[in-house]
Design a protein around this motif. Structure first.
Motif, PDB file in Angstrom:
ATOM      1  N   PHE A   1     -82.086   3.877 -42.095  1.00  0.00           N
ATOM      2  CA  PHE A   1     -80.639   3.524 -42.432  1.00  0.00           C
ATOM      3  C   PHE A   1     -80.348   3.697 -43.897  1.00  0.00           C
ATOM      4  O   PHE A   1     -79.322   4.041 -44.224  1.00  0.00           O
ATOM      5  CB  PHE A   1     -80.311   1.920 -41.747  1.00  0.00           C
TER       6      PHE A   1
ATOM      7  N   CYS B   1     -71.402   3.549 -41.574  1.00  0.00           N
ATOM      8  CA  CYS B   1     -72.748   3.529 -41.052  1.00  0.00           C
ATOM      9  C   CYS B   1     -72.948   2.354 -40.419  1.00  0.00           C
ATOM     10  O   CYS B   1     -72.607   1.210 -40.941  1.00  0.00           O
ATOM     11  CB  CYS B   1     -73.560   3.761 -42.282  1.00  0.00           C
TER      12      CYS B   1
ATOM     13  N   TRP C   1     -68.353   8.356 -38.251  1.00  0.00           N
ATOM     14  CA  TRP C   1     -69.135   7.044 -37.754  1.00  0.00           C
ATOM     15  C   TRP C   1     -70.606   7.622 -37.538  1.00  0.00           C
ATOM     16  O   TRP C   1     -70.974   8.515 -36.737  1.00  0.00           O
ATOM     17  CB  TRP C   1     -68.467   6.450 -36.556  1.00  0.00           C
ATOM     18  N   ALA C   2     -71.336   6.958 -38.225  1.00  0.00           N
ATOM     19  CA  ALA C   2     -72.899   7.261 -38.005  1.00  0.00           C
ATOM     20  C   ALA C   2     -73.545   6.061 -37.777  1.00  0.00           C
ATOM     21  O   ALA C   2     -73.723   5.138 -38.182  1.00  0.00           O
ATOM     22  CB  ALA C   2     -73.510   7.839 -39.466  1.00  0.00           C
TER      23      ALA C   2
ATOM     24  N   GLU D   1     -77.520   4.617 -36.682  1.00  0.00           N
ATOM     25  CA  GLU D   1     -79.010   4.730 -36.920  1.00  0.00           C
ATOM     26  C   GLU D   1     -79.607   3.429 -36.914  1.00  0.00           C
ATOM     27  O   GLU D   1     -79.394   2.421 -37.819  1.00  0.00           O
ATOM     28  CB  GLU D   1     -79.175   5.370 -38.586  1.00  0.00           C
TER      29      GLU D   1
ATOM     30  N   GLY E   1     -79.097  10.935 -42.639  1.00  0.00           N
ATOM     31  CA  GLY E   1     -77.861  11.535 -43.015  1.00  0.00           C
ATOM     32  C   GLY E   1     -77.813  12.928 -42.995  1.00  0.00           C
ATOM     33  O   GLY E   1     -76.762  13.731 -43.232  1.00  0.00           O
TER      34      GLY E   1
ATOM     35  N   ALA F   1     -74.392   9.059 -47.289  1.00  0.00           N
ATOM     36  CA  ALA F   1     -72.943   9.171 -46.780  1.00  0.00           C
ATOM     37  C   ALA F   1     -72.106   8.967 -47.953  1.00  0.00           C
ATOM     38  O   ALA F   1     -70.927   9.281 -47.948  1.00  0.00           O
ATOM     39  CB  ALA F   1     -72.832   7.989 -45.675  1.00  0.00           C
TER      40      ALA F   1
ATOM     41  N   LEU G   1     -79.731   7.052 -44.928  1.00  0.00           N
ATOM     42  CA  LEU G   1     -78.406   7.488 -44.231  1.00  0.00           C
ATOM     43  C   LEU G   1     -77.259   6.905 -45.220  1.00  0.00           C
ATOM     44  O   LEU G   1     -76.346   7.896 -45.264  1.00  0.00           O
ATOM     45  CB  LEU G   1     -78.380   6.840 -42.764  1.00  0.00           C
ATOM     46  N   ALA G   2     -77.352   5.745 -45.379  1.00  0.00           N
ATOM     47  CA  ALA G   2     -76.147   5.106 -46.284  1.00  0.00           C
ATOM     48  C   ALA G   2     -76.147   5.713 -47.735  1.00  0.00           C
ATOM     49  O   ALA G   2     -75.024   5.952 -47.948  1.00  0.00           O
ATOM     50  CB  ALA G   2     -76.289   3.567 -46.470  1.00  0.00           C
TER      51      ALA G   2
END
Length: 366
Positions: free
Chosen positions: A231, A247, A222-223, A225, A206, A238, A234-235
């Motif tokens: 992941f 995500c 929109w991401a 991974e 992220g 976000a 990242l989540a």
């Protein structure tokens, strides 16, 4: 008119270095994963590795061989060939600085990875852009086209110098790394952008999303991974950004399929080949068939061309700014510009290098 000329694609082949190594043996600078894989490759070729050299620390042993710091080298070591076994983007891996330090310590036969890699006959596998150097000369026409397509002098200078560096003509790339945010250079963020949709492919943990929010007026994002280790990070990131972020735990490609994936390596996880697991990949055109996307970033560990092919309809429909990683594979330097040109959408193209040793090179189209 450019003042930077297209470089010669000549290089000194590795045959002499390999013969020298077979005769005298080799010392390896470094003791990390690349150095250890280099050691295994040399042993597999029947070449004697005499020991390892490191920048600092106390003398030790690895693989039953001596490890010595530059400040306390055993007698006679500086007469041996020294192959630099460090290959990454970090400041401490700067090849020009490492080679200079080794020569200052008394070594006269210092080789960088690009100067010996083809002599190993592929025994080290895929290593980003490292490859047989004659491949550049074989694609001279395409490289000339890439050079001509770049709109500004710094871009042409970076492309010329990255070629010289990878061919072993120079040890470092002048003016690299570029300061400022990767993927969001001031010549793009300074444009007047309406609130826009942002696609982050290869979103890692992220970090790029956070940078996008800092430099761009985001409407939504929109991401993508695919690495299951990355992941959740990242989540979590976000959730705190304050803009809608979707995500998706998958990669992008030219097909909707399950592909081999080598995960668990942080940002260096790779798609394709003989991975340790399988992941879902999607065509961006199918995943976001009606989305309004104004900025598309792709850094997907060597799968950029496939991801672009799966996003062509979206790109033609939205004409987003493109920030495309161009350092994973040797042919990125000509295939990515050629693909952008083939769209015939009047994109302007620039090129910047954001890390040492030609890592984090990015094509920017707008």
């Amino acid at each position: 008119m450019s003042t930077t000329g297209f470089p010669s694609l000549s290089f000194e082949d590795a045959d002499a270095a390999l013969a020298e190594a077979r005769r005298d043996g080799v010392l390896i600078f470094g003791c990390g994963s690349f150095a250890r894989d280099l050691h295994a490759a040399l042993v597999g070729l029947g070449i004697t590795v005499r020991g390892f050299v490191v920048s600092r620390g106390a003398a030790s042993r690895f693989a039953d061989l001596p490890v010595a710091p530059l400040t306390a080298l055993p007698g006679g070591w500086t007469t041996l060939p020294l192959w630099i076994g460090v290959f990454n983007r970090e400041p401490g891996a700067d090849h020009a600085a490492l080679a200079s330090a080794c020569e200052a310590a008394g070594f006269s036969r210092v080789l960088l990875p690009q100067q010996y890699f083809e002599a190993l006959g592929g025994s080290m596998g895929w290593r980003y852009w490292l490859d047989e150097r004659q491949g550049y000369a074989a694609r001279a026409s395409e490289l000339h086209d890439s050079f001509a397509q770049l709109e500004d002098e710094p871009s042409r200078a970076f492309l010329a110098d990255i070629l010289r560096y990878r061919l072993g003509q120079i040890r470092g790339i002048p003016s690299a790394p570029v300061c400022g945010p990767q993927y969001f250079p001031d010549f793009l963020t300074g444009l007047a952008h309406p609130p826009l949709g942002f696609v982050d492919a290869g979103a890692y943990n992220g970090d790029t999303l956070a940078e996008a929010q800092r430099y761009l007026p985001l409407r939504e994002a929109w991401a993508f991974e695919p690495d299951p280790a990355n992941f959740p990070l990242l989540a979590e990131r976000a959730r705190g950004l304050g803009v809608p972020v979707t995500c998706l735990p998958c990669g992008l490609s030219s097909v909707n399929a399950s592909l081999a994936f080598s995960g668990g390596h942080g940002e260096a996880s790779t798609l394709g080949g003989e991975g340790n697991s399988h992941i879902q990949v999607l065509r961006l055109d199918d995943c976001l068939p009606n989305a309004r996307v104004g900025y598309l970033k792709l850094d997907v560990e060597g799968h950029e061309m496939e991801a672009l092919a799966g996003a062509e309809a979206l790109i033609r429909r939205n004409r987003p700014v493109l920030a495309i990683a161009g350092y994973h594979r040797r042919d990125d330097l000509w295939r990515i510009p050629a693909w952008i040109s083939s769209l015939d959408l009047d994109y302007r193209l620039r090129f910047r290098i954001h890390a040492h040793n030609s890592f984090d090179a990015v094509f920017y189209a707008y």
